[in-house]
Design an enzyme around this catalytic site. Structure first.
Site, PDB file in Angstrom:
ATOM      1  N   HIS A  91       0.760  -1.202   0.060  1.00 36.03           N
ATOM      2  CA  HIS A  91      -0.086  -0.071  -0.085  1.00 36.03           C
ATOM      3  C   HIS A  91       0.697   1.192   0.077  1.00 36.03           C
ATOM      4  O   HIS A  91       2.002   1.199   0.414  1.00 36.03           O
ATOM      5  CB  HIS A  91      -1.031  -0.072   1.329  1.00 36.03           C
ATOM      6  CG  HIS A  91      -1.478  -1.153   1.761  1.00 36.03           C
ATOM      7  ND1 HIS A  91      -1.069  -1.995   2.901  1.00 36.03           N
ATOM      8  CD2 HIS A  91      -2.492  -2.086   1.083  1.00 36.03           C
ATOM      9  CE1 HIS A  91      -1.872  -2.817   2.946  1.00 36.03           C
ATOM     10  NE2 HIS A  91      -2.725  -3.075   1.985  1.00 36.03           N
ATOM     11  N   HIS A  93       1.060   4.460   2.059  1.00 35.55           N
ATOM     12  CA  HIS A  93       0.538   4.823   3.526  1.00 35.55           C
ATOM     13  C   HIS A  93       0.665   6.369   3.687  1.00 35.55           C
ATOM     14  O   HIS A  93       1.337   6.965   2.964  1.00 35.55           O
ATOM     15  CB  HIS A  93       1.513   4.143   4.540  1.00 35.55           C
ATOM     16  CG  HIS A  93       0.881   2.983   4.744  1.00 35.55           C
ATOM     17  ND1 HIS A  93       0.751   2.203   5.958  1.00 35.55           N
ATOM     18  CD2 HIS A  93       1.052   1.808   3.973  1.00 35.55           C
ATOM     19  CE1 HIS A  93       0.398   0.916   5.955  1.00 35.55           C
ATOM     20  NE2 HIS A  93       0.546   0.823   4.685  1.00 35.55           N
ATOM     21  N   HIS A 109      -3.162   3.322   5.930  1.00 34.01           N
ATOM     22  CA  HIS A 109      -3.431   3.428   4.519  1.00 34.01           C
ATOM     23  C   HIS A 109      -3.658   4.804   4.053  1.00 34.01           C
ATOM     24  O   HIS A 109      -4.428   5.643   4.626  1.00 34.01           O
ATOM     25  CB  HIS A 109      -4.484   2.332   3.793  1.00 34.01           C
ATOM     26  CG  HIS A 109      -4.155   1.092   4.271  1.00 34.01           C
ATOM     27  ND1 HIS A 109      -4.828  -0.018   3.624  1.00 34.01           N
ATOM     28  CD2 HIS A 109      -2.972   0.477   4.982  1.00 34.01           C
ATOM     29  CE1 HIS A 109      -4.359  -1.114   4.166  1.00 34.01           C
ATOM     30  NE2 HIS A 109      -3.311  -0.947   4.892  1.00 34.01           N
ATOM     31  N   HIS A 117     -11.229   0.143   3.098  1.00 30.50           N
ATOM     32  CA  HIS A 117     -10.297  -0.627   2.653  1.00 30.50           C
ATOM     33  C   HIS A 117     -10.904  -1.652   1.580  1.00 30.50           C
ATOM     34  O   HIS A 117     -11.865  -2.044   1.858  1.00 30.50           O
ATOM     35  CB  HIS A 117      -9.267  -1.341   3.668  1.00 30.50           C
ATOM     36  CG  HIS A 117      -8.375  -2.177   3.165  1.00 30.50           C
ATOM     37  ND1 HIS A 117      -7.136  -1.635   2.492  1.00 30.50           N
ATOM     38  CD2 HIS A 117      -8.437  -3.533   3.034  1.00 30.50           C
ATOM     39  CE1 HIS A 117      -6.476  -2.709   2.148  1.00 30.50           C
ATOM     40  NE2 HIS A 117      -7.131  -3.882   2.337  1.00 30.50           N
ATOM     41  N   HIS A 126      -9.285   2.319  -0.370  1.00 26.92           N
ATOM     42  CA  HIS A 126      -8.547   3.465  -0.155  1.00 26.92           C
ATOM     43  C   HIS A 126      -7.621   3.940  -1.426  1.00 26.92           C
ATOM     44  O   HIS A 126      -7.210   2.926  -2.117  1.00 26.92           O
ATOM     45  CB  HIS A 126      -7.370   3.071   0.935  1.00 26.92           C
ATOM     46  CG  HIS A 126      -7.943   2.660   2.100  1.00 26.92           C
ATOM     47  ND1 HIS A 126      -7.380   1.747   3.211  1.00 26.92           N
ATOM     48  CD2 HIS A 126      -9.300   3.275   2.951  1.00 26.92           C
ATOM     49  CE1 HIS A 126      -8.186   1.538   3.895  1.00 26.92           C
ATOM     50  NE2 HIS A 126      -9.134   2.641   4.130  1.00 26.92           N
ATOM     51  N   ASP A 129      -4.416   1.787  -1.845  1.00 23.11           N
ATOM     52  CA  ASP A 129      -4.494   0.234  -1.827  1.00 23.11           C
ATOM     53  C   ASP A 129      -4.075  -0.193  -3.182  1.00 23.11           C
ATOM     54  O   ASP A 129      -4.375   0.383  -4.337  1.00 23.11           O
ATOM     55  CB  ASP A 129      -5.949  -0.213  -1.594  1.00 23.11           C
ATOM     56  CG  ASP A 129      -6.469  -0.122  -0.153  1.00 23.11           C
ATOM     57  OD1 ASP A 129      -5.745   0.104   0.690  1.00 23.11           O
ATOM     58  OD2 ASP A 129      -7.749  -0.061  -0.032  1.00 23.11           O
ATOM     59  N   HIS A 167       4.046  -5.624   3.331  1.00 22.95           N
ATOM     60  CA  HIS A 167       3.669  -6.377   4.695  1.00 22.95           C
ATOM     61  C   HIS A 167       4.165  -7.616   4.663  1.00 22.95           C
ATOM     62  O   HIS A 167       4.425  -8.086   3.536  1.00 22.95           O
ATOM     63  CB  HIS A 167       2.291  -6.150   4.898  1.00 22.95           C
ATOM     64  CG  HIS A 167       1.794  -4.805   5.229  1.00 22.95           C
ATOM     65  ND1 HIS A 167       1.500  -4.226   6.168  1.00 22.95           N
ATOM     66  CD2 HIS A 167       1.449  -3.674   4.242  1.00 22.95           C
ATOM     67  CE1 HIS A 167       1.024  -3.108   6.233  1.00 22.95           C
ATOM     68  NE2 HIS A 167       0.825  -2.871   4.868  1.00 22.95           N
ATOM     69  N   ARG A 184       5.380  -4.835   9.112  1.00 17.25           N
ATOM     70  CA  ARG A 184       5.678  -4.102   7.706  1.00 17.25           C
ATOM     71  C   ARG A 184       7.197  -4.515   7.632  1.00 17.25           C
ATOM     72  O   ARG A 184       8.151  -4.344   8.241  1.00 17.25           O
ATOM     73  CB  ARG A 184       5.498  -2.656   7.946  1.00 17.25           C
ATOM     74  CG  ARG A 184       4.094  -2.157   8.394  1.00 17.25           C
ATOM     75  CD  ARG A 184       3.823  -0.945   8.621  1.00 17.25           C
ATOM     76  NE  ARG A 184       2.293  -0.631   8.975  1.00 17.25           N
ATOM     77  CZ  ARG A 184       1.927   0.384   9.212  1.00 17.25           C
ATOM     78  NH1 ARG A 184       2.804   1.836   9.077  1.00 17.25           N
ATOM     79  NH2 ARG A 184       0.379   0.403   9.503  1.00 17.25           N
TER      80      ARG A 184
HETATM   81 CU    CU Z   1       0.295  -1.207   4.150  1.00 15.55          CU
HETATM   82 ZN    ZN Z   2      -6.210   0.144   2.552  1.00 18.74          ZN
END
Ligand code: CU
Ligand code: ZN
Length: 193
Positions: A91, A93, A109, A117, A126, A129, A167, A184
């Site tokens: 993602h 962030h 996010h 999400h 998002h 995303d 992630h 992460r």
């Molecule tokens: Cu993320």
């Molecule tokens: Zn998201």
């Protein structure tokens, strides 16, 4: 002297002919040059990149580039040092801060439009995303796709000054607001390039 005068006369005649030709085609010319200059203006603020650094004790590194195009932002991803054959939540962030050892400093996010999400292809997701990143047998991932809801140019949806995060686990595209993709393992701040 006579040759010079003749030369001047020919030049003048060519100039007049060229002038006639230009005014004859005049109706289409202004529109063409106007759209060309609009395109050049957008290109000036069109590229950004993030260098991904290992987090949470991994060896995952990589580079993500963002290139503004007419239908969205073209994202090109090249990552190494992933566990072979695994999928990972991926993602943009909200905070351009990868300073924490677990990258939690990058916040949640990137969600400038206040959506739930989800997956990029779903109606609700998002803006930050992206699809799961899948490593090959050597732990590398190379992928290219269009992000529809962000920009590179300055504005509320710009990715510049945000962070890209990989992630540990795959995103389930359902769990709110994270996708339940675990810790992460790499993080990089997006900067204009
Ligand atoms: Cu993320
Ligand atoms: Zn998201």
């Amino acid at each position: 002297m006579k040759r010079v005068l003749f030369g001047l006369t020919v030049s003048a005649a060519v100039a007049v002919l060229a002038g006639c030709g230009t005014s004859g085609m005049g109706s289409s010319s202004p529109a063409a040059s106007a759209s060309a200059s609009t395109g050049a203006g957008m290109a000036g603020v069109a590229k950004a990149a993030a260098a991904l650094q290992p987090k949470s004790g991994t060896n995952t590194t990589g580079r993500v580039t963002f290139d503004q195009q007419s239908g969205g932002v073209m994202v090109v991803v090249a990552v190494t040092g992933l566990p072979p054959g695994t999928s990972h939540g991926f993602h943009v962030h909200e905070k351009g801060d990868c300073s924490a050892p677990d990258a939690m400093s990058a916040g949640g996010h990137f969600n400038p439009t206040g959506k739930p999400h989800g997956q990029m292809t779903m109606a609700d997701h998002h803006a930050g995303d992206m699809n799961n990143l899948t490593a090959d047998a050597s732990g590398n991932a190379r992928v290219q796709f269009l992000m529809p809801d962000v920009t590179v140019a300055p504005g509320p949806n710009s990715v510049v000054g945000r962070a890209v995060v990989i992630h540990k686990d795959p995103d389930d595209y359902r769990t709110q607001p994270t996708g339940n993709s675990g810790g992460r393992i790499a993080c990089g701040v997006v900067a204009a390039s």
